[in-house]
Design a protein around this motif. Structure first.
Motif, mmCIF file in Angstrom:
data_model
loop_
_atom_site.group_PDB
_atom_site.id
_atom_site.type_symbol
_atom_site.label_atom_id
_atom_site.label_comp_id
_atom_site.label_asym_id
_atom_site.label_seq_id
_atom_site.Cartn_x
_atom_site.Cartn_y
_atom_site.Cartn_z
ATOM 1 N N PHE A 45 0.740 -1.366 0.190
ATOM 2 C CA PHE A 45 -0.164 0.366 0.186
ATOM 3 C C PHE A 45 0.884 0.975 0.089
ATOM 4 N N GLY A 46 -0.174 2.185 -0.448
ATOM 5 C CA GLY A 46 0.953 3.805 -0.021
ATOM 6 C C GLY A 46 -0.063 4.513 -0.114
ATOM 7 N N VAL A 47 0.571 6.106 0.253
ATOM 8 C CA VAL A 47 -0.664 6.588 -0.208
ATOM 9 C C VAL A 47 0.162 8.277 -0.390
ATOM 10 N N THR A 48 -0.673 8.845 -0.846
ATOM 11 C CA THR A 48 -0.101 10.122 -1.112
ATOM 12 C C THR A 48 -1.556 11.811 -1.186
ATOM 13 N N VAL A 49 -1.168 12.738 -1.159
ATOM 14 C CA VAL A 49 -1.517 13.651 -0.775
ATOM 15 C C VAL A 49 -1.098 15.139 -1.621
ATOM 16 N N THR A 50 -1.683 15.327 -2.159
ATOM 17 C CA THR A 50 -1.315 16.425 -3.830
ATOM 18 C C THR A 50 -1.228 17.931 -2.386
ATOM 19 N N LYS A 51 -0.299 18.966 -2.771
ATOM 20 C CA LYS A 51 0.055 19.853 -2.043
ATOM 21 C C LYS A 51 -1.558 20.929 -2.084
ATOM 22 N N LYS A 52 -2.305 20.654 -3.256
ATOM 23 C CA LYS A 52 -3.430 21.544 -3.625
ATOM 24 C C LYS A 52 -4.272 21.564 -1.817
ATOM 25 N N ILE A 53 -4.190 20.436 -1.192
ATOM 26 C CA ILE A 53 -5.510 20.075 -0.505
ATOM 27 C C ILE A 53 -4.613 20.792 1.004
ATOM 28 N N GLY A 54 -3.667 21.266 1.240
ATOM 29 C CA GLY A 54 -3.016 22.288 2.302
ATOM 30 C C GLY A 54 -1.711 22.266 2.626
ATOM 31 N N ASN A 55 -1.773 23.289 3.807
ATOM 32 C CA ASN A 55 -0.463 22.296 4.466
ATOM 33 C C ASN A 55 0.339 21.347 4.628
ATOM 34 N N ALA A 56 1.883 21.561 5.234
ATOM 35 C CA ALA A 56 2.456 20.325 5.202
ATOM 36 C C ALA A 56 1.230 19.547 6.912
ATOM 37 N N VAL A 57 1.438 20.221 7.694
ATOM 38 C CA VAL A 57 0.392 19.570 8.902
ATOM 39 C C VAL A 57 -1.172 19.329 8.982
ATOM 40 N N VAL A 58 -1.200 19.125 7.171
ATOM 41 C CA VAL A 58 -2.803 18.706 7.303
ATOM 42 C C VAL A 58 -2.120 17.706 6.455
ATOM 43 N N ARG A 59 -1.548 17.964 5.161
ATOM 44 C CA ARG A 59 -1.088 16.543 4.123
ATOM 45 C C ARG A 59 -0.391 15.127 5.312
ATOM 46 N N ASN A 60 -0.033 15.743 6.555
ATOM 47 C CA ASN A 60 0.797 14.588 6.817
ATOM 48 C C ASN A 60 -0.452 14.125 8.340
ATOM 49 N N ARG A 61 -1.510 14.358 8.305
ATOM 50 C CA ARG A 61 -2.461 14.116 9.299
ATOM 51 C C ARG A 61 -3.221 13.536 9.032
ATOM 52 N N MET A 62 -3.457 13.546 7.535
ATOM 53 C CA MET A 62 -4.175 13.057 6.353
ATOM 54 C C MET A 62 -3.660 11.613 6.074
#
Length: 128
Positions: A45-62
């Motif tokens: 498995f892998g997880v990816t979240v683009t920078k469009k979503i939010g700042n680093a804190v939000v992306r890492n939480r997701m």
């Protein structure tokens, strides 16, 4: 009903290969499932979240929430011998964890049945 070992996808080429598999979109995420020819039935498995979503804190939480979901559900509901990639969507970080769990189980059952969503259309027209 536990299946093979669970490991993490680390190479970019494997993420790109997953994009050629089955795509199931949900309000909080998009699930990509790419069956591989693995006799041992291991799951990756892998997880990816683009920078469009939010700042680093939000992306890492997701990403942490998605990894926890995948580790909990894939051993029981994942497709044996397949790569599973979750792509975060805009509302994914605020969604209730139990709701995300049920959506992931539904998405995995659709992928297992081969009922993926139609391929995305390229915004500038078809590729050649």
């Amino acid at each position: 009903m536990l299946r093979g070992a669970l490991s993490i996808i680390a190479k970019r080429a494997d993420f790109l290969a997953a994009n050629r598999g089955i795509r199931v979109a949900r309000p909080g995420f998009v699930l990509l499932v790419n069956p591989r020819d693995r006799a041992d039935g291991s799951l990756r498995f892998g997880v990816t979240v683009t920078k469009k979503i939010g700042n680093a804190v939000v992306r890492n939480r997701m990403k942490r929430r998605f990894r926890a979901l995948l580790r909990e559900i894939l051993p029981h509901s994942g497709l044996a011998g397949a790569d599973h990639v979750m792509i975060g969507r805009e509302g994914g970080v605020e969604r209730d964890f139990a709701l995300l769990r049920s959506e992931l189980v539904q998405a995995l059952s659709r992928a297992a049945a081969g009922k993926g969503d139609p391929p995305r259309r390229h915004p500038r027209g078809p590729r050649k």
